[in-house]
Design a protein around this motif. Structure first.
Motif, short mmCIF file in Angstrom:
data_model
loop_
_atom_site.label_atom_id
_atom_site.label_comp_id
_atom_site.label_asym_id
_atom_site.label_seq_id
_atom_site.Cartn_x
_atom_site.Cartn_y
_atom_site.Cartn_z
N GLU A 1 -21.77 -2.14 -27.90
CA GLU A 1 -21.21 -0.80 -28.11
C GLU A 1 -19.69 -0.82 -28.13
N ASN A 2 -19.11 -1.85 -27.50
CA ASN A 2 -17.65 -1.96 -27.43
C ASN A 2 -17.12 -3.07 -28.34
N ASN A 3 -17.96 -3.47 -29.31
CA ASN A 3 -17.57 -4.47 -30.32
C ASN A 3 -17.15 -5.80 -29.70
N ILE A 4 -17.83 -6.19 -28.64
CA ILE A 4 -17.59 -7.49 -28.00
C ILE A 4 -18.84 -8.34 -28.16
N THR A 5 -18.68 -9.57 -28.62
CA THR A 5 -19.82 -10.47 -28.76
C THR A 5 -20.36 -10.80 -27.38
N PRO A 6 -21.66 -10.59 -27.15
CA PRO A 6 -22.20 -10.84 -25.81
C PRO A 6 -22.12 -12.30 -25.39
N PHE A 7 -22.61 -13.23 -26.25
CA PHE A 7 -22.70 -14.63 -25.85
C PHE A 7 -21.88 -15.55 -26.77
N ALA A 8 -21.16 -16.46 -26.18
CA ALA A 8 -20.56 -17.58 -26.92
C ALA A 8 -21.64 -18.65 -27.07
N VAL A 9 -21.85 -19.09 -28.30
CA VAL A 9 -22.89 -20.10 -28.55
C VAL A 9 -22.44 -21.00 -29.69
N HIS A 10 -22.75 -22.29 -29.58
CA HIS A 10 -22.55 -23.23 -30.68
C HIS A 10 -23.89 -23.90 -30.95
N LEU A 11 -24.34 -23.83 -32.19
CA LEU A 11 -25.67 -24.32 -32.53
C LEU A 11 -25.65 -25.45 -33.54
N GLN A 12 -24.48 -26.04 -33.71
CA GLN A 12 -24.38 -27.17 -34.62
C GLN A 12 -25.07 -28.40 -34.05
N GLU A 13 -25.11 -28.49 -32.72
CA GLU A 13 -25.65 -29.68 -32.06
C GLU A 13 -27.05 -29.42 -31.50
N ASN A 14 -27.91 -30.38 -31.73
CA ASN A 14 -29.28 -30.31 -31.22
C ASN A 14 -29.32 -30.16 -29.71
N TRP A 15 -28.42 -30.86 -29.01
CA TRP A 15 -28.49 -30.89 -27.55
C TRP A 15 -28.24 -29.52 -26.94
N LYS A 16 -27.53 -28.64 -27.65
CA LYS A 16 -27.25 -27.33 -27.09
C LYS A 16 -28.54 -26.52 -26.94
N VAL A 17 -29.38 -26.53 -27.97
CA VAL A 17 -30.65 -25.82 -27.89
C VAL A 17 -31.56 -26.48 -26.86
N ALA A 18 -31.52 -27.80 -26.77
CA ALA A 18 -32.32 -28.50 -25.75
C ALA A 18 -31.88 -28.08 -24.36
N ASN A 19 -30.56 -27.98 -24.15
CA ASN A 19 -30.05 -27.61 -22.84
C ASN A 19 -30.40 -26.17 -22.49
N MET A 20 -30.26 -25.26 -23.46
CA MET A 20 -30.61 -23.87 -23.19
C MET A 20 -32.09 -23.74 -22.85
N THR A 21 -32.93 -24.43 -23.62
CA THR A 21 -34.38 -24.37 -23.38
C THR A 21 -34.72 -24.85 -21.98
N MET A 22 -34.09 -25.95 -21.56
CA MET A 22 -34.39 -26.48 -20.23
C MET A 22 -33.85 -25.57 -19.13
N GLN A 23 -32.76 -24.87 -19.39
CA GLN A 23 -32.30 -23.89 -18.41
C GLN A 23 -33.35 -22.80 -18.23
N PHE A 24 -33.87 -22.30 -19.36
CA PHE A 24 -34.88 -21.24 -19.29
C PHE A 24 -36.16 -21.73 -18.61
N LEU A 25 -36.60 -22.92 -18.96
CA LEU A 25 -37.83 -23.46 -18.38
C LEU A 25 -37.66 -23.73 -16.88
N THR A 26 -36.50 -24.24 -16.50
CA THR A 26 -36.25 -24.55 -15.09
C THR A 26 -36.20 -23.29 -14.26
N GLU A 27 -35.56 -22.25 -14.79
CA GLU A 27 -35.49 -20.98 -14.06
C GLU A 27 -36.85 -20.30 -13.99
N GLY A 28 -37.69 -20.54 -15.00
CA GLY A 28 -38.98 -19.87 -15.07
C GLY A 28 -40.15 -20.73 -14.67
N ALA A 29 -40.82 -21.29 -15.68
CA ALA A 29 -42.09 -21.99 -15.46
C ALA A 29 -41.99 -23.15 -14.48
#
Length: 425
Positions: free
Chosen positions: A184-212
């Motif tokens: 609503e205030n024209n600010i990007t919520p999340f900084a993300v870089h998706l050029q590298e495979n490891w970034k998505v792997a790291n995010m996924t493991m953060q979610f899995l570790t916090e959850g399941a």
């Protein structure tokens, strides 16, 4: 370091001659010759580095030049996420295992079970946090020496939060509110870089570790036994879906930028939050001298916690002719406070040596101390001990195809289940 240990190290060095010729320490000791200035011991090192680690090899070389003047390290530095495993396996196939390997704590379980790591005498490393030593212990034996640690979660811009009247979110609903207010205030919520495979792997493991994985530390074994799977477990599916949530609330060009560009933009205040680890602070703080950041756990599961990951971990080859010498080198590396402080400051990492605190004060240190004090910290090994890196990387590749609408979500889940036997140690 106790004087007795140092004397042992001197005795080893005195006994070791012409190490580059391949003779074992035992054989050299039997010869009985004194070490001369012409004698040189060459140790091969394969260092799997993260983005913040490049340069520590020079610090270690300078240190060893003073402490072990007849020892020379021949370094091969590679990206840990992209090349470490393939390079090491290539060396194993060629019968050329490095004397020393520097990876992550999760590598210990993988390679120790394959018989390429030598056991390490743990009594020389009583100064290291017991929990950190547990991450390098397999079947009661120590196979690696942990050196420093990172924390993972959401680094956030405190100035933006204060300006928008936002509070640190504790639940998914509260996080949704933060995202809504930012938009609503024209600010990007999340900084993300998706050029590298490891970034998505790291995010996924953060979610899995916090959850399941936090809820069920034995999930990985049940996964490999066929008792559960990605297609059957809604908690795991929820974790994977969080990747799309992040991607829908970041820059339009996130797929084309790398970590350094993402770090730079975040430092410039172009996003409010950054799902990452404290490794990003090394470059973020290069772009601003007025940083005001904090860190909080990504709100998933019943009790979100910061994730603590052991980073640099020293390992030695089971085939090296210089195991006694290498262990003494390791002991000196983890007992010299000046060197530890230098590496901690450079890499923006945290000490796991008891009694040594980082000499620098990062912007997020106060939050880390608070979460540690109340026990809201979980080890990354809770996830990494369930799914090995190669499986994580493969899953990330398939997840990225889904995020780009090149595959369905069901395709990703099925891929994971089809490769279950490749997910374990």
């Amino acid at each position: 370091m106790k004087q007795g240990i140092w004397q042992i190290g001197i005795a080893i060095l005195t006994a070791v001659l012409l190490g580059g010729c391949g003779e074992s320490e035992e054989e050299l000791a039997e010869e009985g010759r004194a070490l001369t200035e012409e004698d040189e011991i060459v140790l091969n090192v394969l260092a799997g580095q993260s983005t913040s680690d490049a340069g520590i090899e020079d610090m270690i070389d300078d240190f060893l030049a003073e402490e072990f003047p007849n020892v020379k390290l021949e370094w091969e530095c590679v990206d840990w996420g992209e090349s470490f495993d393939s390079q090491l396996r290539g060396r194993i196939a060629a019968g050329d295992i490095p004397d020393i390997m520097i990876g992550k704590a999760q590598d210990v379980s993988t390679y120790s079970r394959e018989g390429i790591l030598a056991k390490i005498e743990p009594k020389e490393f009583s100064m290291i946090e017991p929990k950190a030593m547990e991450t390098v212990t397999v079947d009661g034996y120590v196979y690696g020496i942990p050196y420093n640690a990172w924390y993972q979660g959401v680094i956030y811009n405190k100035d933006i939060f204060e300006e928008l009247g936002l509070r640190v979110p504790q639940t998914s609903e509260e996080l949704n509110n933060v995202v809504t207010v930012c938009r609503e205030n024209n600010i990007t919520p999340f900084a993300v870089h998706l050029q590298e495979n490891w970034k998505v792997a790291n995010m996924t493991m953060q979610f899995l570790t916090e959850g399941a994985f936090s809820e069920d530390p034995g999930w990985g074994e049940r996964f490999r036994s066929g008792e559960t799977g990605f297609c059957a477990d809604e908690t795991v599916q929820e974790a994977l879906r969080e990747n799309r949530y992040i991607c829908e609330n970041t820059w339009d060009d996130a797929w084309t930028i790398d970590q350094y560009e993402s770090d730079k933009r975040f430092a410039e205040g172009k996003a409010a939050m950054y799902l990452t680890g404290t490794w990003s602070l090394q470059s973020v703080e290069q772009y601003t001298d007025a940083a005001n950041f904090g860190i909080f756990p990504y709100p998933m599961g019943d009790s979100p916690r910061l994730i603590k990951e052991i980073n640099m971990t020293y390992m030695m080859s089971s085939e090296s002719a210089h195991q006694q010498l290498i262990q003494e080198i390791f002991a000196r590396l983890v007992s010299d406070e000046e060197l530890i402080q230098e590496i901690l400051g450079f890499t923006q990492t945290h000490s796991i040596v008891e009694g040594i605190e980082a000499g620098y004060q990062s912007n997020v240190q106060g939050d880390i101390d608070r979460y540690e004090e109340i026990g809201d910290v979980i080890g990354a090994d809770v996830g990494n001990n369930q799914l090995v890196w190669n499986f994580q990387s493969g899953l990330a590749t398939e997840t990225m195809k889904w995020l780009k609408d090149e595959k369905t979500f069901r395709d990703v889940l099925q891929y994971a289940d089809d490769h279950a036997d490749e997910s374990g140690k």
